[in-house]
Design an enzyme around this catalytic site. Structure first.
Site, PDB file in Angstrom:
ATOM      1  CD  GLU A 127     -22.776 -14.577 -31.341  1.00 45.02           C
ATOM      2  OE1 GLU A 127     -21.601 -14.182 -31.270  1.00 45.02           O
ATOM      3  OE2 GLU A 127     -23.259 -15.408 -30.565  1.00 45.02           O
ATOM      4  CG  HIS A 248     -22.702  -8.575 -23.976  1.00 42.32           C
ATOM      5  ND1 HIS A 248     -24.006  -8.346 -24.340  1.00 42.32           N
ATOM      6  CD2 HIS A 248     -22.305  -9.664 -24.690  1.00 42.32           C
ATOM      7  CE1 HIS A 248     -24.383  -9.266 -25.222  1.00 42.32           C
ATOM      8  NE2 HIS A 248     -23.365 -10.079 -25.459  1.00 42.32           N
ATOM      9  NE  ARG A 295     -20.324  -8.430 -27.904  1.00 44.75           N
ATOM     10  CZ  ARG A 295     -19.930  -9.653 -27.566  1.00 44.75           C
ATOM     11  NH1 ARG A 295     -18.883  -9.814 -26.784  1.00 44.75           N
ATOM     12  NH2 ARG A 295     -20.567 -10.698 -28.005  1.00 44.75           N
ATOM     13  CG  HIS A 356     -19.042  -9.736 -22.200  1.00 41.44           C
ATOM     14  ND1 HIS A 356     -19.772 -10.718 -21.562  1.00 41.44           N
ATOM     15  CD2 HIS A 356     -18.724 -10.238 -23.425  1.00 41.44           C
ATOM     16  CE1 HIS A 356     -19.898 -11.768 -22.379  1.00 41.44           C
ATOM     17  NE2 HIS A 356     -19.263 -11.503 -23.501  1.00 41.44           N
ATOM     18  NE  ARG A 391     -14.385 -11.197 -26.845  1.00 44.87           N
ATOM     19  CZ  ARG A 391     -15.554 -11.829 -26.781  1.00 44.87           C
ATOM     20  NH1 ARG A 391     -15.880 -12.734 -27.695  1.00 44.87           N
ATOM     21  NH2 ARG A 391     -16.399 -11.587 -25.813  1.00 44.87           N
TER      22      ARG A 391
HETATM   23  P1  FAD Z   1     -11.757 -18.659 -18.103  1.00 45.53           P
HETATM   24  O1  FAD Z   1     -12.650 -19.617 -18.738  1.00 45.53           O
HETATM   25  O2  FAD Z   1     -12.370 -17.479 -17.446  1.00 45.53           O
HETATM   26  O3  FAD Z   1     -10.886 -19.457 -17.041  1.00 45.53           O
HETATM   27  C1  FAD Z   1     -10.002 -18.805 -16.162  1.00 45.53           C
HETATM   28  C2  FAD Z   1      -9.483 -19.833 -15.190  1.00 45.53           C
HETATM   29  O4  FAD Z   1      -8.462 -19.275 -14.380  1.00 45.53           O
HETATM   30  C3  FAD Z   1     -10.524 -20.363 -14.218  1.00 45.53           C
HETATM   31  O5  FAD Z   1     -10.340 -21.757 -14.128  1.00 45.53           O
HETATM   32  C4  FAD Z   1     -10.155 -19.685 -12.897  1.00 45.53           C
HETATM   33  O6  FAD Z   1     -10.545 -20.403 -11.767  1.00 45.53           O
HETATM   34  C5  FAD Z   1      -8.652 -19.659 -13.029  1.00 45.53           C
HETATM   35  N1  FAD Z   1      -7.960 -18.695 -12.184  1.00 45.53           N
HETATM   36  C6  FAD Z   1      -8.097 -17.351 -12.131  1.00 45.53           C
HETATM   37  N2  FAD Z   1      -7.239 -16.836 -11.223  1.00 45.53           N
HETATM   38  C7  FAD Z   1      -6.546 -17.867 -10.700  1.00 45.53           C
HETATM   39  C8  FAD Z   1      -5.535 -17.983  -9.713  1.00 45.53           C
HETATM   40  N3  FAD Z   1      -5.053 -16.930  -9.067  1.00 45.53           N
HETATM   41  N4  FAD Z   1      -5.060 -19.210  -9.415  1.00 45.53           N
HETATM   42  C9  FAD Z   1      -5.540 -20.320 -10.025  1.00 45.53           C
HETATM   43  N5  FAD Z   1      -6.500 -20.253 -10.971  1.00 45.53           N
HETATM   44  C10 FAD Z   1      -6.986 -19.056 -11.304  1.00 45.53           C
HETATM   45  N6  FAD Z   1     -16.931 -15.882 -25.795  1.00 45.53           N
HETATM   46  C11 FAD Z   1     -17.219 -16.441 -26.972  1.00 45.53           C
HETATM   47  O7  FAD Z   1     -16.332 -16.595 -27.810  1.00 45.53           O
HETATM   48  N7  FAD Z   1     -18.494 -16.844 -27.250  1.00 45.53           N
HETATM   49  C12 FAD Z   1     -19.508 -16.688 -26.372  1.00 45.53           C
HETATM   50  O8  FAD Z   1     -20.640 -17.080 -26.659  1.00 45.53           O
HETATM   51  C13 FAD Z   1     -19.230 -16.083 -25.130  1.00 45.53           C
HETATM   52  N8  FAD Z   1     -20.217 -15.871 -24.229  1.00 45.53           N
HETATM   53  C14 FAD Z   1     -19.889 -15.400 -22.994  1.00 45.53           C
HETATM   54  C15 FAD Z   1     -20.894 -15.280 -22.029  1.00 45.53           C
HETATM   55  C16 FAD Z   1     -20.569 -14.888 -20.740  1.00 45.53           C
HETATM   56  C17 FAD Z   1     -21.656 -14.771 -19.704  1.00 45.53           C
HETATM   57  C18 FAD Z   1     -19.233 -14.582 -20.425  1.00 45.53           C
HETATM   58  C19 FAD Z   1     -18.856 -14.169 -19.037  1.00 45.53           C
HETATM   59  C20 FAD Z   1     -18.234 -14.662 -21.391  1.00 45.53           C
HETATM   60  C21 FAD Z   1     -18.567 -15.063 -22.676  1.00 45.53           C
HETATM   61  N9  FAD Z   1     -17.594 -15.163 -23.667  1.00 45.53           N
HETATM   62  C22 FAD Z   1     -17.898 -15.711 -24.872  1.00 45.53           C
HETATM   63  C23 FAD Z   1     -16.184 -14.897 -23.360  1.00 45.53           C
HETATM   64  C24 FAD Z   1     -15.488 -16.230 -23.114  1.00 45.53           C
HETATM   65  O9  FAD Z   1     -16.340 -17.083 -22.392  1.00 45.53           O
HETATM   66  C25 FAD Z   1     -14.201 -16.045 -22.331  1.00 45.53           C
HETATM   67  O10 FAD Z   1     -13.445 -14.997 -22.859  1.00 45.53           O
HETATM   68  C26 FAD Z   1     -13.372 -17.327 -22.391  1.00 45.53           C
HETATM   69  O11 FAD Z   1     -14.148 -18.418 -21.972  1.00 45.53           O
HETATM   70  C27 FAD Z   1     -12.145 -17.169 -21.518  1.00 45.53           C
HETATM   71  O12 FAD Z   1     -11.509 -18.412 -21.414  1.00 45.53           O
HETATM   72  P2  FAD Z   1     -10.191 -18.537 -20.558  1.00 45.53           P
HETATM   73  O13 FAD Z   1      -9.802 -19.963 -20.580  1.00 45.53           O
HETATM   74  O14 FAD Z   1      -9.201 -17.533 -21.007  1.00 45.53           O
HETATM   75  O15 FAD Z   1     -10.630 -18.089 -19.083  1.00 45.53           O
HETATM   76  C1  SIN Z   2     -22.979 -13.597 -26.467  1.00 44.96           C
HETATM   77  O1  SIN Z   2     -23.517 -14.698 -26.540  1.00 44.96           O
HETATM   78  O2  SIN Z   2     -23.540 -12.534 -26.756  1.00 44.96           O
HETATM   79  C2  SIN Z   2     -21.563 -13.528 -26.011  1.00 44.96           C
HETATM   80  C3  SIN Z   2     -20.708 -13.730 -27.160  1.00 44.96           C
HETATM   81  C4  SIN Z   2     -19.316 -13.278 -26.869  1.00 44.96           C
HETATM   82  O3  SIN Z   2     -19.013 -12.706 -25.845  1.00 44.96           O
HETATM   83  O4  SIN Z   2     -18.492 -13.498 -27.752  1.00 44.96           O
END
Ligand code: FAD
Ligand code: SIN
Length: 549
Positions: A127, A248, A295, A356, A391
Site C-alpha cells: 500500500e 482517505h 495519504r 477516515h 498514519r
Molecule cells: P472500532 O473497531 O471502531 O470499535 C469501536 C467500538 O466501540 C465499537 O464496538 C463501538 O460500538 C464501540 N463504542 C463506541 N462508542 C461507545 C459507547 N459510548 N459505548 C459503548 N460502546 C461504544 N485499518 C487498517 O489497519 N487496515 C485497513 O485495511 C483499514 N481499512 C479501513 C476501512 C474502512 C472503511 C474504515 C472505516 C477503517 C479502516 N481502517 C483500516 C481503520 C481501522 O479499521 C480502525 O482504525 C480500527 O478497526 C479501529 O479499531 P478499534 O477497535 O479501535 O475501534
Molecule cells: C484501505 O484499505 O485503503 C484502508 C487502509 C487503512 O486505512 O489503513
C-alpha cells in the site's frame, strides 16, 4: 467531575467486574480475550458486537512478515516514522513493528483466515508509503470482516467474558479529585430498555474507536461519535494530537456520504492510477511516489484537482485489468461498483476524499495507562504517539492488536491494587434538560458535520477554525446537556470532541502530515515538533505541549 446525566448510585442496578472494556472492535476484543484468564471481564458495546470500523477494514494488516532482505521491522519502523511527518514517538513505533508479526500469527492461531499463496504462505500486498509488500489480507478486500468475525467468536465463546450489546456508555465513574482521581467503572444507558445501569470495574478500558460521525463525508460507520474521547475528557484524562484527522483519498464518489464506501489503497498498491476529469495522470506533479505517496499528500492533491477541474471527483483507473482479475483480487469493491453501474474493468471509478481515521486521542503510555488511575485506553480512540501526524496505511488494525494486548498488562497492574472505592454521591440535581425533538437533534448533527467538513477538514485556516469554534460553542450552549437518549448523548459528545479537534488545529500554527493550514503552509520543526495536549481542569480547557520522543 461533570457527568452528562444526573444519577444516584444507590438506586441504579449495579454489576461488578474485574475489568470493564468499552468497545468491541479489534482493540477492545483483543484486550478482552487476553484478560479473560485474569478475572471477570465485561465488554460494553453500543450496538451489536460487530458494529465499528474494524469490520469495514479492507486493505489489511501491516506487519513485517516477509524475510529479510524483502522486509524487516526496521524498514517498517522507517516507513511509519516517515509517514508520521516527524511526530511519531519512536518507542511506540518500535513496539508496534517488533511485536506486530507475532500478534498476527496469534490471530491466525485463534482462527482468522488470511489469503495465502498456493504454497500456503501468506499473500502480502503493498500500500502507499510502504517500501515492502507487508499487508496481509482476507477475502481479497474484506480483511476487517474476517478479523471481527474471529475475535467476536473467541470473545462470545469465552466463559470469562460477558458481552453487553446495545449498552451505550455515557460516563466514567470517578472518585477523588485532581491528581487523586480514580476511575471506578462506568454509567451506561441500555438503549433497548432506556434504563441507566452502573458497571463497576477495578480497571476500565476505553476502546471506542474513531470520530467519523463528526464529518459530513466519512468512511466510518455512524456509531463512531467520539464518545470515549469525550467521556475521558470529562473525567480529566489528557487528550493528545487531536488536530490530526486523516482523510482517505479514494472513497467511492457514488452512493451515500455517511458512510462512504472505500476504494482500498491496495487498489493503487496493485497498480491503479489516478486521473483528473481532463484525463491527466496528475499525482507525479505532487510527489515523486505518485499514486503511492503518503495519504495526506494524495488526499490534498485530489482536493486540488477537484477544485481546478470543477468536478466533484477524480477517477481511479484499473481498466488495465480484466473483470475476472479485479473480481478475484477485490471482490467487494468490484461488486459494489457494479451495483452502482460502474464496471471497473471498462470504466474508471469516481473517487474523492473522506474522513477516515483519527490519529489523536486519549493519551496513554505503552501499556494503555492514562493519567487517571484505573482508566486505560487502546485502539483508535487512544494516542500513544505511534502514528504521529499521519498514519501509515494498515497500521491501525495492527495497533489495535498490539496495544490492545499490551493494555492487558496495564489493567492487571491496576487490578492488583485492589477494588475501587464505592461511589456514594449522587450526581446532579435530577433536573433534566428540556427534551429535544428528533428533528432538532438531526439538524444540529448535520450542522456540526458540515462545520467540521468545511472548516476543520483537509484544508484549514485560522479564520475558518475560529468560525467553526463559534458555531460549535453555540451548539454546546444549546445541546451540551443532553436528554437521556442515545441521539442526544451522542450529539453532546460530538460537540465536545469537535471543539477539541478545532481547538488543537487552531493551536498548531504550521502544516504537518494530515494538518494543513493555508495561513501557515510550512512545516516548522523547531517550534512545532511537539504534541498538543488538551485536558479539562475543573471545567476549564487546559492546553499544554509535550516534546515528541
Ligand atoms: P472500532 O473497531 O471502531 O470499535 C469501536 C467500538 O466501540 C465499537 O464496538 C463501538 O460500538 C464501540 N463504542 C463506541 N462508542 C461507545 C459507547 N459510548 N459505548 C459503548 N460502546 C461504544 N485499518 C487498517 O489497519 N487496515 C485497513 O485495511 C483499514 N481499512 C479501513 C476501512 C474502512 C472503511 C474504515 C472505516 C477503517 C479502516 N481502517 C483500516 C481503520 C481501522 O479499521 C480502525 O482504525 C480500527 O478497526 C479501529 O479499531 P478499534 O477497535 O479501535 O475501534
Ligand atoms: C484501505 O484499505 O485503503 C484502508 C487502509 C487503512 O486505512 O489503513
Amino acid at each position: 467531575m461533570t457527568y452528562l446525566l444526573p444519577f444516584d448510585p444507590a438506586t441504579l442496578p449495579t454489576e461488578s467486574f474485574d475489568f470493564l472494556i468499552i468497545g468491541s472492535g479489534v482493540a477492545g476484543l483483543s484486550c478482552a480475550i487476553e484478560l479473560a484468564p485474569h478475572g471477570r471481564v465485561a465488554v460494553l458495546t453500543k450496538e451489536d458486537i460487530s458494529e465499528g470500523s474494524t469490520q469495514w477494514a479492507q486493505g489489511g494488516i501491516a506487519a513485517a512478515l516477509a524475510p529479510e532482505p524483502l522486509d524487516s521491522a526496521k524498514l517498517h519502523e522507517q516507513d511509519t516514522m516517515q509517514a508520521g511527518a516527524g511526530l511519531c514517538d519512536r518507542s511506540a513505533v518500535q513496539v508496534l513493528v517488533t511485536e506486530g508479526p507475532q500478534r498476527v500469527r496469534e490471530l491466525i492461531a485463534r482462527g482468522a483466515h488470511f489469503d495465502t499463496e498456493p504454497t500456503g504462505e501468506l499473500k502480502l500486498t503493498r500500500e502507499a508509503a510502504h517500501r515492502a509488500r507487508r499487508i496481509v489480507h482476507a477475502h481479497g478486500d474484506s480483511t476487517g470482516r474476517e478479523v471481527q468475525r474471529s475475535l467476536s467468536a473467541n470473545a462470545l465463546e469465552s466463559a470469562g467474558i460477558t458481552v453487553f450489546e446495545d449498552m451505550l456508555t455515557v460516563d466514567l465513574l470517578i472518585s477523588g479529585q485532581d491528581s487523586n482521581r480514580r476511575c471506578c467503572g462506568a454509567l451506561a444507558l441500555d438503549t433497548e430498555t432506556g434504563e441507566l445501569r452502573l458497571f463497576r470495574g477495578a480497571a476500565t478500558i476505553i476502546a471506542t474507536g474513531g470520530i467519523g460521525a463528526l464529518y459530513k463525508v466519512t468512511t466510518n460507520p455512524p456509531v463512531l461519535t467520539g464518545d470515549g474521547m469525550a467521556m475521558a475528557f470529562r473525567a480529566g484524562a489528557v487528550l493528545m494530537d487531536m488536530e490530526f484527522v486523516q482523510f482517505h483519498p479514494t472513497a467511492f464518489a457514488k452512493g451515500p456520504n455517511n458512510p462512504k464506501f472505500l476504494i482500498s489503497e491496495a487498489v493503487r498498491g496493485e497498480g491503479a492510477i489516478l486521473l483528473n476529469t481532463s484525463g491527466e495522470r496528475f499525482m507525479s506533479r505532487y510527489h515523486p511516489d505518485a499514486e503511492l505517496a503518503p495519504r495526506d499528500v494524495v488526499s490534498r492533491a485530489i482536493a486540488q484537482e477537484i477544485l481546478t477541474t470543477g468536478s466533484d471527483y477524480v477517477v481511479l483507473d484499473l481498466t488495465a485489468n480484466t473483470a475476472q482479475q479485479i473480481a478475484a483480487r477485490f471482490p467487494k469493491i468490484y461488486s459494489t461498483c457494479v451495483a452502482y453501474g460502474i464496471d471497473p474493468a471498462h470504466e474508471p471509478i469516481p473517487v474523492s476524499p473522506a474522513e477516515h481515521y483519527m490519529m489523536g486521542g486519549i493519551r496513554t503510555d505503552l501499556h494503555g495507562a492514562t493519567n487517571v488511575y484505573g482508566l486505560l485506553a487502546c485502539g483508535e480512540c487512544a494516542c500513544t504517539g505511534v502514528h504521529g501526524a499521519n498514519r501509515l496505511a494498515s497500521n491501525s488494525m495492527l495497533e489495535g492488536l498490539v496495544f490492545g494486548i499490551r493494555t492487558v498488562e496495564g489493567a492487571i497492574a491496576v487490578s492488583k491494587s485492589g477494588c475501587p472505592p464505592e461511589l456514594n454521591t449522587r450526581s446532579g440535581d435530577g433536573v433534566r434538560a428540556q427534551p429535544f425533538s428528533e428533528a432538532e437533534i438531526t439538524a444540529a448533527r448535520t450542522r456540526l458535520q458540515e462545520t467540521m467538513w468545511h472548516y476543520v477538514g483537509l484544508v484549514r485556516s485560522g479564520a475558518g477554525l475560529r468560525q467553526a469554534l463559534n458555531i460549535l460553542n453555540e451548539l454546546q450552549e444549546r445541546y451540551g446537556q443532553p436528554n437521556p437518549t442515545r441521539p442526544s448523548i451522542e450529539l453532546s459528545n460530538m460537540i465536545t470532541v469537535a471543539q477539541l479537534v478545532a481547538r488543537a488545529a487552531l493551536e498548531r500554527e504550521e502544516s504537518r502530515g494530515a494538518h494543513y493550514r493555508t495561513d501557515f503552509p510550512q512545516t516548522l520543526d523547531g517550534d512545532w515538533q511537539h504534541h498538543v495536549l488538551l485536558s479539562n481542569e475543573r471545567n476549564q480547557l487546559k492546553v499544554d505541549k509535550a516534546p515528541c520522543s
